[in-house]
Design a protein around this motif. Structure first.
Motif, mmCIF file in Angstrom:
data_model
loop_
_atom_site.group_PDB
_atom_site.id
_atom_site.type_symbol
_atom_site.label_atom_id
_atom_site.label_comp_id
_atom_site.label_asym_id
_atom_site.label_seq_id
_atom_site.Cartn_x
_atom_site.Cartn_y
_atom_site.Cartn_z
ATOM 1 N N LEU A 325 2.833 46.803 46.923
ATOM 2 C CA LEU A 325 2.726 47.019 48.356
ATOM 3 C C LEU A 325 3.111 48.437 48.763
ATOM 4 C CD1 LEU A 325 4.116 43.583 49.582
ATOM 5 C CD2 LEU A 325 1.736 44.316 49.436
ATOM 6 N N ALA A 326 3.751 49.168 47.874
ATOM 7 C CA ALA A 326 4.081 50.567 48.152
ATOM 8 C C ALA A 326 2.875 51.486 47.987
ATOM 9 C CB ALA A 326 5.211 51.030 47.235
ATOM 10 N N ILE A 327 1.805 50.986 47.401
ATOM 11 C CA ILE A 327 0.597 51.787 47.186
ATOM 12 C C ILE A 327 -0.237 51.760 48.465
ATOM 13 C CG2 ILE A 327 -1.532 51.981 45.833
ATOM 14 C CD1 ILE A 327 -0.022 50.584 43.533
ATOM 15 N N PRO A 328 -0.572 52.913 49.028
ATOM 16 C CA PRO A 328 -1.349 52.933 50.270
ATOM 17 C C PRO A 328 -2.675 52.176 50.130
ATOM 18 C CG PRO A 328 -0.473 55.114 49.789
ATOM 19 C CD PRO A 328 -0.192 54.271 48.579
ATOM 20 N N GLY A 329 -2.945 51.320 51.100
ATOM 21 C CA GLY A 329 -4.201 50.579 51.127
ATOM 22 C C GLY A 329 -4.217 49.316 50.307
ATOM 23 N N ALA A 330 -3.129 48.994 49.604
ATOM 24 C CA ALA A 330 -3.098 47.821 48.726
ATOM 25 C C ALA A 330 -2.690 46.571 49.502
ATOM 26 C CB ALA A 330 -2.144 48.046 47.568
ATOM 27 N N LYS A 331 -3.388 45.475 49.246
ATOM 28 C CA LYS A 331 -3.083 44.179 49.840
ATOM 29 C C LYS A 331 -2.957 43.156 48.723
ATOM 30 C CE LYS A 331 -3.684 45.364 54.251
ATOM 31 N NZ LYS A 331 -2.657 45.205 55.323
ATOM 32 N N LEU A 332 -1.839 42.449 48.696
ATOM 33 C CA LEU A 332 -1.542 41.489 47.633
ATOM 34 C C LEU A 332 -1.892 40.078 48.078
ATOM 35 C CD1 LEU A 332 -0.196 40.856 44.855
ATOM 36 C CD2 LEU A 332 1.988 40.736 46.089
ATOM 37 N N HIS A 333 -2.592 39.345 47.196
ATOM 38 C CA HIS A 333 -2.970 37.948 47.454
ATOM 39 C C HIS A 333 -2.562 37.106 46.248
ATOM 40 C CE1 HIS A 333 -5.577 38.969 50.959
ATOM 41 N NE2 HIS A 333 -5.739 40.102 50.290
ATOM 42 N N LEU A 334 -1.559 36.262 46.422
ATOM 43 C CA LEU A 334 -1.085 35.388 45.352
ATOM 44 C C LEU A 334 -1.543 33.958 45.620
ATOM 45 C CD1 LEU A 334 2.548 36.771 44.852
ATOM 46 C CD2 LEU A 334 0.466 37.365 43.594
ATOM 47 N N TYR A 335 -1.732 33.193 44.524
ATOM 48 C CA TYR A 335 -2.337 31.868 44.622
ATOM 49 C C TYR A 335 -1.343 30.719 44.514
ATOM 50 C CZ TYR A 335 -6.436 34.719 43.376
ATOM 51 O OH TYR A 335 -7.409 35.678 43.317
ATOM 52 N N GLY A 336 -0.056 31.022 44.365
ATOM 53 C CA GLY A 336 0.921 29.956 44.223
ATOM 54 C C GLY A 336 0.882 29.274 42.878
ATOM 55 N N LYS A 337 0.422 29.990 41.851
ATOM 56 C CA LYS A 337 0.320 29.449 40.501
ATOM 57 C C LYS A 337 1.428 30.007 39.617
ATOM 58 C CE LYS A 337 -4.738 28.932 40.082
ATOM 59 N NZ LYS A 337 -5.906 29.411 39.285
ATOM 60 N N THR A 338 1.862 29.204 38.659
ATOM 61 C CA THR A 338 2.808 29.674 37.652
ATOM 62 C C THR A 338 2.056 30.526 36.629
ATOM 63 O OG1 THR A 338 4.145 27.680 37.911
ATOM 64 C CG2 THR A 338 4.481 28.990 35.904
ATOM 65 N N PRO A 339 2.498 31.758 36.393
ATOM 66 C CA PRO A 339 1.777 32.621 35.440
ATOM 67 C C PRO A 339 1.805 32.062 34.027
ATOM 68 C CG PRO A 339 3.229 33.920 36.842
ATOM 69 C CD PRO A 339 3.592 32.492 37.066
ATOM 70 N N ARG A 340 0.674 32.199 33.339
ATOM 71 C CA ARG A 340 0.574 31.939 31.919
ATOM 72 C C ARG A 340 -0.611 32.743 31.391
ATOM 73 N NH1 ARG A 340 -1.123 26.387 33.495
ATOM 74 N NH2 ARG A 340 -3.400 26.242 33.255
ATOM 75 N N PRO A 341 -0.640 33.029 30.095
ATOM 76 C CA PRO A 341 -1.706 33.885 29.555
ATOM 77 C C PRO A 341 -3.098 33.378 29.935
ATOM 78 C CG PRO A 341 -0.010 33.557 27.905
ATOM 79 C CD PRO A 341 0.333 32.653 29.049
ATOM 80 N N GLY A 342 -3.939 34.296 30.409
ATOM 81 C CA GLY A 342 -5.312 33.974 30.739
ATOM 82 C C GLY A 342 -5.525 33.308 32.077
ATOM 83 N N ARG A 343 -4.460 33.073 32.838
ATOM 84 C CA ARG A 343 -4.591 32.363 34.108
ATOM 85 C C ARG A 343 -4.649 33.340 35.270
ATOM 86 N NH1 ARG A 343 -0.458 27.768 36.697
ATOM 87 N NH2 ARG A 343 -2.133 26.397 37.434
ATOM 88 N N LYS A 344 -5.629 33.147 36.170
ATOM 89 C CA LYS A 344 -5.702 33.957 37.373
ATOM 90 C C LYS A 344 -4.618 33.501 38.347
ATOM 91 C CE LYS A 344 -10.747 34.490 37.096
ATOM 92 N NZ LYS A 344 -12.045 34.124 37.728
ATOM 93 N N VAL A 345 -3.701 34.403 38.648
ATOM 94 C CA VAL A 345 -2.585 34.039 39.515
ATOM 95 C C VAL A 345 -2.618 34.785 40.847
ATOM 96 C CG1 VAL A 345 -1.055 33.330 37.649
ATOM 97 C CG2 VAL A 345 -1.115 35.734 38.323
ATOM 98 N N GLY A 346 -3.543 35.707 40.996
ATOM 99 C CA GLY A 346 -3.656 36.441 42.248
ATOM 100 C C GLY A 346 -4.614 37.606 42.097
ATOM 101 N N HIS A 347 -4.717 38.386 43.132
ATOM 102 C CA HIS A 347 -5.505 39.610 43.062
ATOM 103 C C HIS A 347 -4.949 40.617 44.052
ATOM 104 C CE1 HIS A 347 -7.671 37.489 46.369
ATOM 105 N NE2 HIS A 347 -7.866 38.708 46.859
ATOM 106 N N VAL A 348 -5.341 41.861 43.856
ATOM 107 C CA VAL A 348 -4.961 42.937 44.760
ATOM 108 C C VAL A 348 -6.233 43.583 45.280
ATOM 109 C CG1 VAL A 348 -3.711 45.104 45.056
ATOM 110 C CG2 VAL A 348 -2.841 43.377 43.465
ATOM 111 N N ASN A 349 -6.339 43.726 46.583
ATOM 112 C CA ASN A 349 -7.419 44.479 47.195
ATOM 113 C C ASN A 349 -6.915 45.856 47.592
ATOM 114 O OD1 ASN A 349 -9.274 42.358 47.059
ATOM 115 N ND2 ASN A 349 -8.704 41.550 49.061
ATOM 116 N N VAL A 350 -7.782 46.838 47.475
ATOM 117 C CA VAL A 350 -7.463 48.202 47.899
ATOM 118 C C VAL A 350 -8.566 48.682 48.823
ATOM 119 C CG1 VAL A 350 -7.116 50.593 47.185
ATOM 120 C CG2 VAL A 350 -6.206 48.744 45.790
ATOM 121 N N CYS A 351 -8.173 49.238 49.955
ATOM 122 C CA CYS A 351 -9.136 49.773 50.911
ATOM 123 C C CYS A 351 -8.753 51.214 51.250
ATOM 124 C CB CYS A 351 -9.146 48.953 52.193
ATOM 125 S SG CYS A 351 -9.465 47.193 51.933
#
Length: 378
Positions: A325-351
């Motif tokens: 969130l300290a990166i200008p233009g970055a927006k964090l979107h988390l999915y409420g998932k427990t991280p594990r290898p190969g699992r999509k747990v969120g994404h970051v958008n940058v504008c």
């Protein structure tokens, strides 16, 4: 709800309760829409933000409870059994129509459907026996990709064949399933187009996104795709053909390879799509809002990008949120998932205002993700 009914739908049923459903629910609240989900899983990301019923797809009583009071329904992933969608469609309007799932769920049917509309694809052949595999390789040549016709996603259920010695091992692993052999495309770039079609047949397209995959999973998307004016024209023509043939309502994604300066369709997704997540922050109207607008008979929203935008998936680990969130233009979107290898747990958008600024911010996010996962950057 009839397309001509001026009253917007208030309760939207969604088959599947993954992160795509979660983002649909969040996009619905500002529009006065409430989503209800049906998912067999014990825990679902969508269930953290909206009502979620747990029942097997074949549970008639569960489907009846789910359908009660719905104005319209949709699905958030393409492996929902068609029988469940058809049963739901007897109780409430479902968009996209079940025919979209039928066209998608079998890779061989999907390729034939696209080819029938004049949409170019890689060469392909049906494989239902070891002898048929040999014949298909003789026809298509090496390298080629052997895939299960159903259920594979994110690189699962497939094997790359480079030399004759690869055939026995691939057949041993995949031969119990109906298969398709596709020619391996040495593509220059990968891209995807998202389009949305309303009840009235109106179609809007988002800018073509350039994609990068790692291990068969989407890693990042960049919009607008540079130097893609002609490709965009062709992609939009292909999307309109598919939407019209299916009498489609909602958001559709088509993934393409760019080979020799032309587009070859890889696959389509009759739903909102990972490569369109950038639209949450970088487009005038997100893909999630536009999907809801479409299926509820509301006017479609503008699809233009605000400057430039990108999305990077968080797979297997979540970097320090404060650092992102300290990166200008970055927006964090988390999915409420427990991280594990190969699992999509969120994404970051940058504008940002332009592509160089987006790429600079993405490089910083790549470094954070590499440290979080212990994977070298690149």
């Amino acid at each position: 709800m009839n397309p001509g009914d001026a009253r917007p739908a208030r309760t939207v049923g969604v088959l599947g309760g993954g992160q795509l459903g979660r983002m649909l629910a969040l996009a619905g609240y500002p529009l006065g829409l409430r989503c209800r989900f049906l998912d067999p899983a014990e825990e679902s990301p969508a269930g953290q933000v909206a009502e979620c019923l747990r029942a097997p797809w074949a549970d008639a009583a569960g489907l009846e409870r789910f359908a009660a009071g719905l104005d319209v329904a949709t699905f958030e992933f393409e492996n929902v059994p068609v029988a469940a969608v058809r049963a739901l469609a007897e109780r409430v309007p479902v968009h996209p129509r079940p025919e979209a799932l039928i066209a998608k769920q079998d890779r061989l049917d999907e390729k034939r459907f696209l080819r029938g509309l004049g949409v170019p694809t890689a060469p392909f052949a049906e494989v239902s026996s070891r002898a048929q595999l040999d014949a298909a390789v003789a026809e298509i040549g090496f390298p080629a990709v052997l895939k299960t016709r159903r259920d594979g996603y994110d690189g699962k259920g497939q094997a790359v064949l480079r030399v004759p010695a690869d055939l026995d091992q691939a057949w041993a692993r995949l031969g119990a399933h109906p298969l398709i052999l596709e020619g391996f495309i040495p593509f220059e770039r990968e891209c995807s187009l998202l389009a949305v079609r309303g009840h009235d047949g109106a179609v809007l397209c988002y800018p073509l996104a350039e994609n990068v995959h790692r291990g068969g999973i989407l890693h990042r998307s960049l919009v607008p795709m540079l130097g893609a004016e002609t490709l965009t024209t062709h992609a939009e023509r292909h999307a309109r053909a598919v939407l019209g043939a299916l009498d489609y309502v909602g958001v559709l994604a088509i993934e393409f390879f760019v080979h020799g300066g032309r587009l070859l369709a890889n696959e389509m997704a009759p739903r909102v799509h990972n490569s369109g997540h950038w639209t949450q922050d970088g487009a005038i109207t997100s893909q999630f809002e536009n999907h809801l607008r479409a299926i509820c008979g509301l006017p479609l929203g503008a699809t233009a990008v605000r400057g430039a935008a990108a999305m990077i998936n968080l797979i297997g680990a979540i970097p320090d949120p404060a650092a992102i969130l300290a990166i200008p233009g970055a927006k964090l979107h988390l999915y409420g998932k427990t991280p594990r290898p190969g699992r999509k747990v969120g994404h970051v958008n940058v504008c940002a205002e332009d592509t160089p600024a987006v790429l600079a911010a993405m490089a910083r996010i790549e470094a954070l993700l590499a440290r979080a996962t212990g994977v070298a950057e690149g």
